[in-house]
Enzyme design. Structure first.
Site, PDB file in Angstrom:
ATOM      1  N   ALA A 182       0.826  -1.210   0.000  1.00 52.38           N
ATOM      2  CA  ALA A 182       0.000   0.000   0.000  1.00 52.38           C
ATOM      3  C   ALA A 182       0.861   1.261   0.000  1.00 52.38           C
ATOM      4  CB  ALA A 182      -0.931  -0.027   1.218  1.00 52.38           C
TER       5      ALA A 182
ATOM      6  N   ASP B 232       9.981  -6.457  -3.817  1.00 54.68           N
ATOM      7  CA  ASP B 232       8.904  -7.024  -2.999  1.00 54.68           C
ATOM      8  C   ASP B 232       8.726  -8.467  -3.424  1.00 54.68           C
ATOM      9  OD1 ASP B 232       6.413  -7.712  -1.725  1.00 54.68           O
ATOM     10  OD2 ASP B 232       6.009  -5.568  -1.547  1.00 54.68           O
TER      11      ASP B 232
ATOM     12  N   ASN C 234      -5.564  -6.815  -1.367  1.00 53.25           N
ATOM     13  CA  ASN C 234      -4.658  -5.704  -1.691  1.00 53.25           C
ATOM     14  C   ASN C 234      -5.360  -4.620  -2.509  1.00 53.25           C
ATOM     15  OD1 ASN C 234      -2.027  -8.110  -2.442  1.00 53.25           O
ATOM     16  ND2 ASN C 234      -2.559  -7.202  -0.471  1.00 53.25           N
TER      17      ASN C 234
ATOM     18  N   ARG D 100      -6.474  -0.996  -1.283  1.00 55.56           N
ATOM     19  CA  ARG D 100      -5.561   0.075  -0.879  1.00 55.56           C
ATOM     20  C   ARG D 100      -4.393   0.254  -1.844  1.00 55.56           C
ATOM     21  NH1 ARG D 100      -5.690  -3.608   2.033  1.00 55.56           N
ATOM     22  NH2 ARG D 100      -3.478  -3.990   2.347  1.00 55.56           N
TER      23      ARG D 100
ATOM     24  N   LYS E 268       4.100  -8.045  -7.044  1.00 54.97           N
ATOM     25  CA  LYS E 268       3.747  -6.655  -6.787  1.00 54.97           C
ATOM     26  C   LYS E 268       4.756  -5.683  -7.400  1.00 54.97           C
ATOM     27  CE  LYS E 268       1.195  -7.252  -2.442  1.00 54.97           C
ATOM     28  NZ  LYS E 268       1.167  -6.922  -0.996  1.00 54.97           N
TER      29      LYS E 268
ATOM     30  N   ASP F 282       6.083  -3.998   6.217  1.00 55.16           N
ATOM     31  CA  ASP F 282       4.989  -4.278   7.150  1.00 55.16           C
ATOM     32  C   ASP F 282       5.461  -5.095   8.348  1.00 55.16           C
ATOM     33  OD1 ASP F 282       5.482  -6.704   6.000  1.00 55.16           O
ATOM     34  OD2 ASP F 282       3.450  -7.024   5.227  1.00 55.16           O
TER      35      ASP F 282
ATOM     36  N   CYS G  82      -0.793 -20.217  31.275  1.00 55.73           N
ATOM     37  CA  CYS G  82      -1.827 -20.911  32.051  1.00 55.73           C
ATOM     38  C   CYS G  82      -3.203 -20.282  31.847  1.00 55.73           C
ATOM     39  CB  CYS G  82      -1.456 -20.941  33.528  1.00 55.73           C
ATOM     40  SG  CYS G  82      -1.277 -19.306  34.275  1.00 55.73           S
TER      41      CYS G  82
END
Length: 1015
Positions: free
Chosen positions: A441, A467, A475, A478, A491, A541, A597
């Site tokens: 983005a 990338d 995707n 945005r 991309k 990211d 726990c």
């Protein structure tokens, strides 16, 4: 106008919202806000760079329709901030097809018109929101008079160049009418917490569990649930809070309620807020300014006068003031002083000088902000800006200001930028060389801005982008450079091609890669690569990759631009060698982890059950097939791996179960297995826990054990007519079948029939089973049988040689595929456990976000943050050397809020009176012997070296012994590293980073910079 802006009924239901497309945005806005948006028609007038940026963001967000109006022909200079246009065509006509392909759910229409035809009141009827971009003030007043009286939301916006010393300007005005209801001013999740007491008196003080602060503020409202005794509070009308302390707050008179006994949860209630907006005509006389930079607190009043005069000047002269023309600026200032005699002449001068400027980064900042205001008007979600906003970035101007001659238009697509910075600076931008890490983005927005700026488009310019990801459906909401036809493609490749189409000057100047940055690719992103670039911009990211790139930039002395978004929040950071600290210098505290726990035995929130379900997903469908495959493929797996694991019995039992005793041959057997898993997890395990810790159990101090955060569970009885029960069976059976390569099914009738026929073995709780109460307690060893049981299982296992080539299929978790049953299983498993513990279940959408650790995202924030980064990039291109010229930024569009600060200078340290920072280092050439380095520190700095290390290898120390020392000190450094590590250095290695421990003449340890040994 109607009493409220909220519709009484919606014609769009939740099913109509495409969660695959809007996934990340839904986590920002929510379904209700998006349904309101889907009933809103938006009109945007003026389609130069700013108008198109707003339209792009609004279309991506998903309103009912967007209509555009701008019949004026596209000019070449428009391309400095708007790439989707063909010179000579009407702007709206040229832009429409590009906007329309961004989102198939949003029709985009052209309102038409002829060149020279202004917008009129008749044309704006039928729209819920009207946005004016670059429209003269006289026309703004005419339109706003009508919208204010007729309940139509009005926004006007404008950009004029940069603005002063390094400046860009933008203005925006909102009028959402005399009575606008904002249903959620902040967008933050409502606060919630457990309570331990409520006073029965006039004040009604509530005390919370002392594990966490309540976080409430005076004036907040809360309601309650699960309160015992004072039951009138459960589901009560929201009560106003007065904070008494971090763990206490008052809710008013409780004297007429029942006596509080125990338990209870408070939940914050978001109360609607009624806002009153002035019309533009009123607001011009009595402005209310929204401050974007508190260091420029007095600047909005100057700009308020300046922008009014710009409109008058253009009307009077039929043009704007000429770039850096002193005569026009003097006339402009004279008029502005008549409106505001106190106006700052320097600011007014720059506004006049830059009036014809049109900059993509400024339009990105303004366009992101205004588009979010449009969405607020449509959805009533988040607090609107009240009411005038003026923004500038004068710091972005070059140190050497352009002359009038240098700023004249030259008939170029960059004339809008040249008007601000000049032709000389434009050449610097064109010949800059930048590395973009990530093309999601932020990466897409960054490349779009760079394309319009002409970054890297010159003879010596270059953009590198990398990338490793491919394009997915989520995707498209945005990452606006991608289209549905690009799904599955890389991309970086698609983004690089898209921006080269936007600006053909970039063809041959943009290089896309798929190799991720990291230690494994240092042969690609090596010293020669970093020597060929001027800076790095991160669009990542994850923190790990950010830290790595920060480390590389520090080593290679390259400036780094860093940014990130989280829903409506965004931040930017600029890192400049020797001037600022690095990204790694300050980090957020680690996320608070839920005690083991709590997840295992004592959940009290839906987040705990989702975490448990995510772990159960791995323990059923991921880990066992992996262990089985290791057993089948690795020689002596049991002897080598399990002997020392401490979990030998569990591992052998697991392999036996998945390979022999519970290995399914048909899908029906997978359904039976799933039904038995249900019984084991949600009935038997709970019965065993309650047998070990009965509901009436007490602690050593005599207090009830099941109280406070510990909720007593109840076992579930399987009911195939219960949708959650059946969903668990469907998802679990299909995932188990996937492990074995069996074909799945989805017909509920089949699952219901077989599950109801399963004969479930009788369960009897065991005595002596210990339960881990706190994480600090030792893990109970409750297994009986020991070695004899292990041997029994081992006897059942077939030898790997009898199953040559046979493998199971471990599931690879994928949150965005709605057909793979992954999120379906986790949702059902989590909600069943929530039912065990009387916790309110969560829907699939919420579960997906938490289990998938999805970061909420929206295009508006991305646009704005990227614009701020590019304003800092101008400064790096100019090579500015003063810390105060740079800005780190933080924004929250929901509130809204802008905050800017100077970057922090690097921490200074000393040795022997010499100051140094993280940017300094010692460098040694030609692969010297270790002795030369040790002698250098003694000779030049009077420092004794006591230890030398490289990576994880300790190469030498003062205590390793005389023989080893005499052997290692004369060795060439590269040979020494290979000798100690027993590994050859990779062929691409040209240097080594070395750490040393040294002491001064008094024997005190001192910190010194790292060492670089060049080979």
């Amino acid at each position: 106008m109607a009493a409220t802006n909220l519709p009484s009924a919606m014609d769009v239901d939740e099913a109509a919202i495409d969660e695959g497309l809007y996934s990340r945005q839904l986590y920002v806005l929510g379904h209700e806000a998006m349904k309101r948006m889907a009933a809103s028609n938006v009109l945007i007038i003026g389609l130069k760079g700013l108008g198109v940026e707003i339209a792009k963001n609004v279309v991506l967000a998903g309103v009912k329709s967007v209509t555009i109006y701008d019949p004026e022909p596209v000019q070449l200079a428009d391309l400095s901030s708007q790439a989707w246009q063909d010179v000579g065509k009407p702007r709206a006509e040229a832009t429409l097809p590009r906007l329309a392909e961004l989102n198939a759910y949003v029709p985009v229409r052209n309102l038409g018109g002829q060149p020279g035809q202004e917008i009129s009141v008749d044309l704006i009827k039928g729209f819920q929101v009207v946005v004016l971009c670059g429209v003269p003030l006289k026309k703004q007043l005419e339109i706003n008079d009508w919208t204010h009286e007729n309940g139509v939301y009005f926004i006007s916006a404008d950009t004029r160049g940069l603005f002063g010393r390094s400046h860009m300007f933008r203005t925006a005005f909102n009028d959402f009418g005399p009575k606008f209801t904002c249903v959620d001013p902040t967008g933050e999740q409502p606060l919630s917490g457990m309570i331990v007491s409520v006073d029965r008196d006039q004040e009604g003080v509530v005390t919370c569990l002392d594990e966490t602060r309540h976080g409430l503020q005076d004036g907040d409202f809360v309601t309650f649930s699960e309160v015992q005794g004072m039951t009138e509070l459960n589901g009560c009308e929201p009560r106003k809070v007065t904070v008494k302390g971090p763990y206490t707050f008052a809710i008013g008179d409780t004297s007429n309620l029942g006596e509080y006994k125990t338990g209870g949860i408070f939940t914050q209630v978001k109360m609607p807020k009624i806002l009153q907006f002035k019309s533009l005509r009123e607001a011009l006389k009595e402005p209310e300014f929204f401050i974007t930079d508190f260091a420029k607190f007095d600047r909005p009043s100057t700009l308020h006068a300046g922008f009014q005069v710009l409109s008058h000047f253009e009307e009077q002269h039929q043009r704007l003031p000429r770039p850096r023309n002193a005569e026009d600026a003097a006339a402009f200032i004279k008029q502005a002083k008549q409106i505001d005699p106190e106006a700052d002449e320097k600011i007014l001068t720059e506004l006049a000088y830059q009036a014809t400027g049109d900059l993509a980064p400024v339009n990105a900042v303004i366009g992101g902000f205004v588009a979010q205001e449009v969405l607020k008007a449509c959805s009533a979600k988040f607090h609107p800006m009240v009411q005038h906003l003026y923004f500038d970035s004068l710091e972005s101007l070059p140190s050497e200001l352009p002359t009038e001659e240098d700023a004249k238009p030259i008939g170029s697509r960059y004339d809008g930028q040249i008007a601000v910075f000049g032709k000389k600076f434009q050449d610097k931008v064109a010949n800059f060389r930048e590395f973009l890490v990530g093309s999601g983005a932020i990466g897409c927005e960054m490349l779009k801005n760079w394309s319009l700026m002409g970054l890297g488009s010159g003879p010596n310019g270059k953009i590198h982008v990398t990338d490793l990801d491919t394009i997915e459906k989520s995707n498209l909401n945005r990452q606006f450079l991608f289209r549905a036809k690009d799904l599955g493609k890389f991309k970086s490749e698609v983004a690089a091609e898209a921006v080269a189409d936007m600006n053909p000057d970039l063809k041959g100047h943009i290089d896309s890669k798929q190799e991720p940055v990291g230690a494994a690719t240092e042969n690609i992103y090596d010293a020669d690569f970093f020597a060929s670039i001027d800076g790095v911009t991160n669009a990542l990211d994850n923190v790990q990759a950010r830290l790595y790139m920060d480390q590389r930039c520090v080593f290679y002395l390259k400036p780094l631009l860093e940014s990130g978004t989280l829903g409506t929040k965004g931040n930017t950071q600029v890192i400049v060698p020797h001037l600022t600290e690095s990204y790694s210098s300050s980090q957020d505290p680690p996320e608070k982890e839920t005690p083991v726990c709590t997840v295992k035995n004592f959940p009290n929130q839906i987040q705990h059950t989702i975490e448990w379900a995510r772990q159960d997903f791995n323990s059923l469908f991921v880990n066992p097939p992996q262990v089985v495959n290791s057993y089948l493929s690795e020689p002596n797996f049991l002897e080598n791996n399990l002997k020392y694991s401490g979990q030998q019995k569990e591992q052998v039992e697991q392999i036996t179960s998945y390979l022999v005793t519970n290995k399914p041959l048909t899908f029906e057997e997978c359904i039976v297995w799933a039904r038995l898993q249900f019984e084991d997890k949600y009935n038997n395990a709970i019965r065993q826990l309650l047998y070990s810790l009965p509901k009436d159990a007490v602690t050593s101090s005599g207090q009830p054990f099941w109280s406070g955060p510990k909720r007593a569970p109840d076992p579930l009885t399987f009911d195939s007519s219960n949708p959650i029960h059946l969903q668990y069976i469907i998802a679990a059976a299909n995932l188990h079948a996937y492990n074995y390569g069996l074909r799945g099914e989805t017909d509920p009738a089949l699952f219901k029939k077989i599950a109801d026929e399963v004969i479930v073995p009788e369960f009897t709780p065991r005595s002596g089973v210990k339960v881990q109460i706190n994480d600090s307690d030792p893990t109970p060893q409750n297994d009986a049988g020991g070695d004899s049981d292990v041997n029994d299982y081992l006897k059942q296992l077939p030898p790997p040689s009898s199953l040559v080539g046979y493998r199971l299929n471990p599931v690879e978790f994928e949150k965005d595929d709605d057909t793979n049953h992954h999120i379906d299983f986790i949702t059902a498993a989590s909600n069943l456990r929530a039912l065990n513990y009387s916790i309110t279940p969560a829907d699939r959408h919420t579960t997906k976000q938490i289990a998938g650790k999805i970061i909420p995202a929206i295009a508006t924030t991305t646009s704005l943050v990227t614009g701020l980064v590019c304003l800092e990039l101008y400064k790096l291109v100019d090579g500015q050397k003063k810390l105060e010229e740079y800005k780190n930024g933080f924004v929250n569009l929901a509130l809204p809020f802008f905050g800017f600060s100077e970057p922090i200078a690097p921490k200074k340290q000393k040795y022997n009176g010499i100051e140094w920072t993280l940017w300094d280092r010692f460098e040694f050439k030609n692969d010297p012997p270790l002795k030369d380095i040790v002698d250098y520190f003694q000779r030049e700095h009077k420092l004794d070296v006591s230890m030398v290390s490289q990576g994880v290898s300790m190469l030498w120390s003062s205590f390793i012994g005389k023989k080893k020392s005499e052997e290692r000190l004369p060795m060439k450094f590269s040979k020494l590293v290979e000798h100690v590590s027993k590994k050859a250095l990779p062929k691409h290695t040209k240097h080594l980073i070395v750490e040393v421990m040294v002491s001064d003449e008094e024997g005190e340890d001192v910190e010194v910079p790292f060492i670089v040994v060049h080979l």
